[in-house]
Design a protein around this motif. Sequence first.
Motif, PDB file in Angstrom:
ATOM      1  N   PHE A 113       5.653   6.739  12.013  1.00 28.61           N
ATOM      2  CA  PHE A 113       5.662   6.933  10.556  1.00 28.61           C
ATOM      3  C   PHE A 113       4.399   7.678  10.124  1.00 28.61           C
ATOM      4  O   PHE A 113       4.444   8.592   9.302  1.00 28.61           O
ATOM      5  CB  PHE A 113       5.777   5.577   9.855  1.00 28.61           C
ATOM      6  CG  PHE A 113       6.971   4.801  10.301  1.00 28.61           C
ATOM      7  CD1 PHE A 113       8.233   5.176   9.879  1.00 28.61           C
ATOM      8  CD2 PHE A 113       6.850   3.725  11.173  1.00 28.61           C
ATOM      9  CE1 PHE A 113       9.356   4.484  10.313  1.00 28.61           C
ATOM     10  CE2 PHE A 113       7.965   3.024  11.607  1.00 28.61           C
ATOM     11  CZ  PHE A 113       9.221   3.401  11.178  1.00 28.61           C
ATOM     12  N   ARG A 154       4.562  11.405  10.975  1.00 28.98           N
ATOM     13  CA  ARG A 154       5.271  12.235   9.984  1.00 28.98           C
ATOM     14  C   ARG A 154       4.287  12.799   8.951  1.00 28.98           C
ATOM     15  O   ARG A 154       4.334  13.978   8.607  1.00 28.98           O
ATOM     16  CB  ARG A 154       6.290  11.372   9.218  1.00 28.98           C
ATOM     17  CG  ARG A 154       7.494  10.986  10.001  1.00 28.98           C
ATOM     18  CD  ARG A 154       8.320  10.020   9.184  1.00 28.98           C
ATOM     19  NE  ARG A 154       9.613   9.778   9.796  1.00 28.98           N
ATOM     20  CZ  ARG A 154      10.430   8.814   9.405  1.00 28.98           C
ATOM     21  NH1 ARG A 154      10.103   8.005   8.412  1.00 28.98           N
ATOM     22  NH2 ARG A 154      11.608   8.668   9.996  1.00 28.98           N
ATOM     23  N   LEU A 178      -4.382  -2.924  12.799  1.00 29.56           N
ATOM     24  CA  LEU A 178      -3.313  -3.671  12.116  1.00 29.56           C
ATOM     25  C   LEU A 178      -3.418  -5.183  12.309  1.00 29.56           C
ATOM     26  O   LEU A 178      -2.741  -5.946  11.632  1.00 29.56           O
ATOM     27  CB  LEU A 178      -1.935  -3.158  12.549  1.00 29.56           C
ATOM     28  CG  LEU A 178      -1.642  -1.708  12.136  1.00 29.56           C
ATOM     29  CD1 LEU A 178      -0.250  -1.295  12.555  1.00 29.56           C
ATOM     30  CD2 LEU A 178      -1.817  -1.488  10.636  1.00 29.56           C
ATOM     31  N   LYS A 200      -6.518  -5.903   9.079  1.00 30.34           N
ATOM     32  CA  LYS A 200      -6.336  -4.802   8.124  1.00 30.34           C
ATOM     33  C   LYS A 200      -7.529  -4.665   7.187  1.00 30.34           C
ATOM     34  O   LYS A 200      -8.102  -5.669   6.770  1.00 30.34           O
ATOM     35  CB  LYS A 200      -5.042  -5.025   7.345  1.00 30.34           C
ATOM     36  CG  LYS A 200      -3.817  -4.946   8.228  1.00 30.34           C
ATOM     37  CD  LYS A 200      -2.554  -5.354   7.511  1.00 30.34           C
ATOM     38  CE  LYS A 200      -1.400  -5.399   8.495  1.00 30.34           C
ATOM     39  NZ  LYS A 200      -0.197  -5.980   7.937  1.00 30.34           N
ATOM     40  N   LYS A 209       1.708  -3.920   2.911  1.00 25.58           N
ATOM     41  CA  LYS A 209       0.497  -4.036   3.756  1.00 25.58           C
ATOM     42  C   LYS A 209       0.657  -3.252   5.058  1.00 25.58           C
ATOM     43  O   LYS A 209       0.252  -3.701   6.131  1.00 25.58           O
ATOM     44  CB  LYS A 209       0.170  -5.507   4.050  1.00 25.58           C
ATOM     45  CG  LYS A 209       0.003  -6.350   2.796  1.00 25.58           C
ATOM     46  CD  LYS A 209      -0.209  -7.811   3.137  1.00 25.58           C
ATOM     47  CE  LYS A 209      -0.417  -8.678   1.922  1.00 25.58           C
ATOM     48  NZ  LYS A 209       0.765  -8.798   1.030  1.00 25.58           N
ATOM     49  N   LYS A 210       1.345  -2.108   4.970  1.00 24.04           N
ATOM     50  CA  LYS A 210       1.620  -1.316   6.169  1.00 24.04           C
ATOM     51  C   LYS A 210       0.999   0.067   6.043  1.00 24.04           C
ATOM     52  O   LYS A 210       0.841   0.587   4.934  1.00 24.04           O
ATOM     53  CB  LYS A 210       3.137  -1.147   6.358  1.00 24.04           C
ATOM     54  CG  LYS A 210       3.831  -2.419   6.781  1.00 24.04           C
ATOM     55  CD  LYS A 210       5.297  -2.169   7.051  1.00 24.04           C
ATOM     56  CE  LYS A 210       5.941  -3.455   7.526  1.00 24.04           C
ATOM     57  NZ  LYS A 210       7.291  -3.275   7.991  1.00 24.04           N
ATOM     58  N   PRO A 237       1.834   4.086   7.152  1.00 24.03           N
ATOM     59  CA  PRO A 237       0.809   4.946   6.579  1.00 24.03           C
ATOM     60  C   PRO A 237       0.711   4.794   5.055  1.00 24.03           C
ATOM     61  O   PRO A 237       1.705   4.475   4.400  1.00 24.03           O
ATOM     62  CB  PRO A 237       1.310   6.352   6.936  1.00 24.03           C
ATOM     63  CG  PRO A 237       2.802   6.221   6.945  1.00 24.03           C
ATOM     64  CD  PRO A 237       3.067   4.846   7.471  1.00 24.03           C
ATOM     65  N   GLU A 283       5.041   4.479   2.135  1.00 19.07           N
ATOM     66  CA  GLU A 283       6.309   4.789   2.811  1.00 19.07           C
ATOM     67  C   GLU A 283       6.318   6.253   3.270  1.00 19.07           C
ATOM     68  O   GLU A 283       6.239   7.174   2.450  1.00 19.07           O
ATOM     69  CB  GLU A 283       7.527   4.500   1.927  1.00 19.07           C
ATOM     70  CG  GLU A 283       7.769   3.013   1.689  1.00 19.07           C
ATOM     71  CD  GLU A 283       8.155   2.269   2.978  1.00 19.07           C
ATOM     72  OE1 GLU A 283       9.046   2.727   3.681  1.00 19.07           O
ATOM     73  OE2 GLU A 283       7.540   1.233   3.257  1.00 19.07           O
ATOM     74  N   SER A 284       6.446   6.421   4.594  1.00 14.11           N
ATOM     75  CA  SER A 284       6.268   7.746   5.184  1.00 14.11           C
ATOM     76  C   SER A 284       7.139   8.854   4.586  1.00 14.11           C
ATOM     77  O   SER A 284       6.647   9.943   4.292  1.00 14.11           O
ATOM     78  CB  SER A 284       6.462   7.680   6.693  1.00 14.11           C
ATOM     79  OG  SER A 284       7.749   7.226   7.018  1.00 14.11           O
TER      80      SER A 284
HETATM   81  C1  GS8 Z   1       7.363   1.743   7.962  1.00  9.98           C
HETATM   82  C2  GS8 Z   1       5.871   1.642   8.226  1.00  9.98           C
HETATM   83  C3  GS8 Z   1       5.543   0.670   9.363  1.00  9.98           C
HETATM   84  O1  GS8 Z   1       6.435   0.050   9.960  1.00  9.98           O
HETATM   85  C4  GS8 Z   1       7.323   3.798   6.508  1.00  9.98           C
HETATM   86  O2  GS8 Z   1       6.146   4.105   6.243  1.00  9.98           O
HETATM   87  O3  GS8 Z   1       8.216   4.643   6.650  1.00  9.98           O
HETATM   88  N1  GS8 Z   1       9.105   2.187   6.359  1.00  9.98           N
HETATM   89  C5  GS8 Z   1       7.693   2.324   6.620  1.00  9.98           C
HETATM   90  N2  GS8 Z   1       4.251   0.529   9.670  1.00  9.98           N
HETATM   91  C6  GS8 Z   1       3.819  -0.403  10.680  1.00  9.98           C
HETATM   92  C7  GS8 Z   1       3.163   0.339  11.831  1.00  9.98           C
HETATM   93  S1  GS8 Z   1       4.264   1.434  12.667  1.00  9.98           S
HETATM   94  O4  GS8 Z   1       5.437   0.477  13.234  1.00  9.98           O
HETATM   95  C8  GS8 Z   1       2.756  -1.335  10.082  1.00  9.98           C
HETATM   96  O5  GS8 Z   1       1.899  -0.935   9.346  1.00  9.98           O
HETATM   97  N3  GS8 Z   1       2.842  -2.612  10.445  1.00  9.98           N
HETATM   98  C9  GS8 Z   1       1.873  -3.585  10.029  1.00  9.98           C
HETATM   99  C10 GS8 Z   1       2.510  -4.908   9.753  1.00  9.98           C
HETATM  100  O6  GS8 Z   1       3.740  -5.008   9.727  1.00  9.98           O
HETATM  101  O7  GS8 Z   1       1.750  -5.835   9.529  1.00  9.98           O
END
Ligand code: GS8
Length: 218
Positions: free
Chosen positions: A15, A18, A37, A40, A52-53, A55, A66-67
């Motif tokens: 992600f 991208r 991760l 964080k 909390k993800k 990118p 969201e990518s």
């Molecule tokens: C997915 C991002 C994601 O899964 C997008 O940006 O398109 N739908 C989102 N990020 C993961 C790392 S890559 O597998 C992430 O940040 N995970 C941390 C967590 O879940 O705690």
Amino acid sequence: MADEVTLLDFWPSPFGMRCRIALAEKGIKHEYKEENLRDKSPLLLQMNPVHKKIPVLIHNGKPICESLNIVQYLDETWKVSPLLPTDPYQRAQAKFWADYVDKKVYELGSKVWKTKGEEQETAKKDFIECLKVMEGELGDKTYFGGETFGYVDVSLIPWYCWFYAFETCGNFSVEASCPKLVAWAKRCMEKESVSKSLAEPQKIYEFVLLLQKMFRIA
Ligand code: GS8
């Protein structure tokens, strides 16, 4: 005032890749911040409090999450080297296929390394089926959108550097079933924006082995 652009990312993330590709395609100067991760940063938690993800793109202090949303935002804000088509129908089609990548390729690819035995056999079959659907959509075109590299290419190509890990874990060959798709991937890799944004397949494989240990799969 010059634009301030920061990408919160994690190196093996397809992600995140991208976003790296879109930033490179458009030649946008930015700061890259690698996230841990498992611990964080306060910045990530503040910028993406919902998921909390990574990118996360931060543009002049404002977060975009969201990518696919980030790639579209970059495309709409920096008009150079457009990624999405302007025609509403073509645009809707491109978004449909990017969504298919999110719903199918990601999930089925992950299943290949997360499972064993019967379950893995099914995952491999389903994964190849889904790549064949993408290959069918590509047809004889150079890129998914036609002659120029675009949104669907950006959404799918990051998984190419994960293929080696999937293939090694599942003992199969993507190229044997989807030669045209692999030829497309190699074409994409000729672009510097892609080759410098993807991780090394061997490193991804080592990362997957680590994940398998963590999840006690191996
Ligand atoms: C997915 C991002 C994601 O899964 C997008 O940006 O398109 N739908 C989102 N990020 C993961 C790392 S890559 O597998 C992430 O940040 N995970 C941390 C967590 O879940 O705690």
